[in-house]
Design a protein around this motif. Structure first.
Motif, PDB file in Angstrom:
ATOM      1  N   GLU A  34      39.073 -10.396 -35.234  1.00 12.21           N
ATOM      2  CA  GLU A  34      39.224 -11.190 -36.453  1.00 12.21           C
ATOM      3  C   GLU A  34      37.908 -11.485 -37.154  1.00 12.21           C
ATOM      4  O   GLU A  34      37.906 -11.814 -38.340  1.00 12.21           O
ATOM      5  CB  GLU A  34      39.948 -12.501 -36.139  1.00 12.21           C
ATOM      6  CG  GLU A  34      41.383 -12.296 -35.642  1.00 12.21           C
ATOM      7  CD  GLU A  34      42.084 -13.604 -35.337  1.00 12.21           C
ATOM      8  OE1 GLU A  34      41.619 -14.669 -35.824  1.00 12.21           O
ATOM      9  OE2 GLU A  34      43.090 -13.581 -34.608  1.00 12.21           O
ATOM     10  N   VAL A  35      36.798 -11.402 -36.422  1.00 15.39           N
ATOM     11  CA  VAL A  35      35.484 -11.586 -37.048  1.00 15.39           C
ATOM     12  C   VAL A  35      34.986 -10.202 -37.458  1.00 15.39           C
ATOM     13  O   VAL A  35      34.645  -9.372 -36.613  1.00 15.39           O
ATOM     14  CB  VAL A  35      34.493 -12.270 -36.079  1.00 15.39           C
ATOM     15  CG1 VAL A  35      33.119 -12.418 -36.746  1.00 15.39           C
ATOM     16  CG2 VAL A  35      35.023 -13.628 -35.629  1.00 15.39           C
ATOM     17  N   GLU A  36      34.969  -9.964 -38.751  1.00 15.93           N
ATOM     18  CA  GLU A  36      34.729  -8.612 -39.253  1.00 15.93           C
ATOM     19  C   GLU A  36      33.425  -8.016 -38.746  1.00 15.93           C
ATOM     20  O   GLU A  36      33.381  -6.848 -38.336  1.00 15.93           O
ATOM     21  CB  GLU A  36      34.730  -8.630 -40.791  1.00 15.93           C
ATOM     22  CG  GLU A  36      34.628  -7.238 -41.402  1.00 15.93           C
ATOM     23  CD  GLU A  36      34.713  -7.272 -42.914  1.00 15.93           C
ATOM     24  OE1 GLU A  36      34.625  -6.193 -43.531  1.00 15.93           O
ATOM     25  OE2 GLU A  36      34.858  -8.376 -43.481  1.00 15.93           O
ATOM     26  N   ASN A  37      32.352  -8.812 -38.763  1.00 22.34           N
ATOM     27  CA  ASN A  37      31.051  -8.304 -38.300  1.00 22.34           C
ATOM     28  C   ASN A  37      31.100  -7.855 -36.846  1.00 22.34           C
ATOM     29  O   ASN A  37      30.524  -6.833 -36.474  1.00 22.34           O
ATOM     30  CB  ASN A  37      29.985  -9.383 -38.444  1.00 22.34           C
ATOM     31  CG  ASN A  37      29.464  -9.526 -39.858  1.00 22.34           C
ATOM     32  OD1 ASN A  37      28.617 -10.352 -40.110  1.00 22.34           O
ATOM     33  ND2 ASN A  37      29.975  -8.744 -40.792  1.00 22.34           N
ATOM     34  N   ILE A  38      31.791  -8.628 -35.998  1.00 23.52           N
ATOM     35  CA  ILE A  38      31.881  -8.275 -34.583  1.00 23.52           C
ATOM     36  C   ILE A  38      32.772  -7.053 -34.407  1.00 23.52           C
ATOM     37  O   ILE A  38      32.446  -6.128 -33.663  1.00 23.52           O
ATOM     38  CB  ILE A  38      32.416  -9.467 -33.748  1.00 23.52           C
ATOM     39  CG1 ILE A  38      31.436 -10.636 -33.816  1.00 23.52           C
ATOM     40  CG2 ILE A  38      32.639  -9.051 -32.287  1.00 23.52           C
ATOM     41  CD1 ILE A  38      31.898 -11.889 -33.086  1.00 23.52           C
ATOM     42  N   ASN A  39      33.890  -7.042 -35.097  1.00 22.34           N
ATOM     43  CA  ASN A  39      34.822  -5.907 -35.028  1.00 22.34           C
ATOM     44  C   ASN A  39      34.117  -4.605 -35.373  1.00 22.34           C
ATOM     45  O   ASN A  39      34.291  -3.573 -34.703  1.00 22.34           O
ATOM     46  CB  ASN A  39      35.992  -6.158 -35.970  1.00 22.34           C
ATOM     47  CG  ASN A  39      37.104  -5.135 -35.811  1.00 22.34           C
ATOM     48  OD1 ASN A  39      37.163  -4.413 -34.814  1.00 22.34           O
ATOM     49  ND2 ASN A  39      37.985  -5.062 -36.783  1.00 22.34           N
ATOM     50  N   ASN A  40      33.287  -4.636 -36.406  1.00 19.40           N
ATOM     51  CA  ASN A  40      32.590  -3.426 -36.844  1.00 19.40           C
ATOM     52  C   ASN A  40      31.399  -3.077 -35.960  1.00 19.40           C
ATOM     53  O   ASN A  40      30.957  -1.926 -35.934  1.00 19.40           O
ATOM     54  CB  ASN A  40      32.114  -3.599 -38.290  1.00 19.40           C
ATOM     55  CG  ASN A  40      33.274  -3.698 -39.269  1.00 19.40           C
ATOM     56  OD1 ASN A  40      34.376  -3.230 -38.985  1.00 19.40           O
ATOM     57  ND2 ASN A  40      33.046  -4.330 -40.413  1.00 19.40           N
TER      58      ASN A  40
END
Length: 381
Positions: A75-81
């Protein structure tokens, strides 16, 4: 490609509403005997003797940590990417398994064994005989070692360790919310949703947008209040001291009196023996001690089973003779909710620069100016 469950597993939870499991390795770890053992370990040690609804276990907390880590990953875009699928599995497993090594009554057990629960956790994960090791190795040969490297902060991607163990981590976020809920107190509440919405990654480190700083301040203050109002409650400490005195007394007289269920405490610690060391065993031992010939052991067992706690005084001397006297000293510094020089919480400002929260939060600055002093309690009967 990593194995998925046939269908998504959804577990009800009072803090997170639902806990979602879609990887088979997570589901199999949950069903391993080492993880199921955590159902038989209280999350809050002796606090259930103070807050009567605090009956929750390390099992439920560990699932909660996993769920927060899972949400961070997806759900945290930066972590997901930033993470690939295998790194996400590693850190989710680490979140789930981080407390495997807790003994009966949690931290009290460490004072008996002189061994940290973190060390025992890592040994269980690396021990080829444990079910949890076999589950992890089946998924990937190096998965046990990678999870341990997350837990001991030696993983090449330090952000994975930050997610599990730092000053802003999934472990603390779950136990504050869960312990506040289960004790019926409001001290530990903070805005988890806002924190997750403002989490970012900068130069490989977790940070929080400046607009989320007030949520972090609430989180830090929640930790401060929970320590002084719940975790360090003197009655909870009194209960744990009784258990410690009971075990020390038994150790002293075990050549004359044998309580077979207690003997495991004095044998070399193995994965098999640790699996059997739970609170059920100790409670049975307390019951057995009620019928032994040693009056002191009987008295301690009676106090533990029927909540006849020790009294306490702060910074005072005792006059007279007492059967039990236990002096506890603690440094307030040890329980500061935020440490300036230890994995700082980074705030991402409008110039895209990371600044320690201690430099931009007046609340944190005030906490760090708190006087450090020794606090002494004397427990007695």
């Amino acid at each position: 490609m990593f194995n998925r469950t046939n269908e998504a597993k959804v577990l009800r939870d009072p803090i997170h509403e639902y806990i979602h499991i879609s990887y088979q390795v997570i589901w199999d770890c949950l069903n391993s005997r080492e993880f199921q053992r955590l159902r038989r370990i209280h999350q809050l040690g002796g606090n259930f003797q103070v807050y009567h609804t605090a009956e929750h276990s390390r099992f439920s907390h560990s699932l909660g940590v996993y769920e927060i880590v899972r949400r961070m990953c997806y759900e945290v875009e930066n972590i997901n990417n930033s993470l690939n699928e295998f790194e996400k599995i590693q850190v989710m497993c680490a979140g789930l398994l981080h407390d495997l090594g807790h003994g009966p009554f949690s931290h009290m057990f460490e004072s008996i064994t002189q061994k940290s629960h973190e060390d025992i956790t890592m040994e269980l994960i690396l021990d080829e005989k444990t079910e949890v090791h076999q589950v992890l190795k089946k998924e990937h040969t190096n998965l046990p070692n990678l999870i341990v490297s997350i837990l001991n902060h030696s993983h090449p991607n330090q952000m994975l360790s930050q997610m599990i163990s730092s000053q802003l981590d999934a472990d603390r976020m779950d136990y504050l919310l869960r312990d506040a809920y289960e004790t019926g107190t409001s001290y530990g509440k903070f805005d988890l949703e806002r924190i997750l919405r403002t989490l970012r990654v900068k130069d490989g480190n977790l940070c929080v947008k400046e607009s989320g700083m007030h949520s972090i301040e609430d989180y830090i203050m929640a930790r401060y209040h929970m320590y002084w109002q719940v975790y360090l409650h003197p009655d909870a400490k009194s209960y744990e001291i009784l258990i410690e005195l009971f075990i020390k007394r038994y150790q002293k007289i075990r050549n004359q009196i044998k309580i077979q269920s207690l003997e495991l405490l004095f044998e070399p610690l193995t994965s098999d023996s640790f699996y059997l060391l739970d609170e059920n065993r100790l409670f049975y031992s307390f019951q057995q001690a009620l019928f032994c010939e040693d009056e002191e052991l009987k008295d301690l067992a009676n106090r533990i089973l029927n909540r006849h706690l020790l009294s306490f005084k702060e910074d005072e001397k005792l006059n007279g003779h007492y059967q039990y006297v236990y002096i506890e000293q603690q440094m307030e510094q040890d329980y500061l909710p935020y440490h300036e020089n230890k994995d700082p919480i980074w705030i991402l400002n409008k110039n895209n620069e990371c600044i320690p929260i201690s430099k931009c939060s007046e609340i944190v600055k005030a906490l760090l100016r708190m006087e450090t002093k020794t606090k002494k309690r004397i427990f007695y009967n």
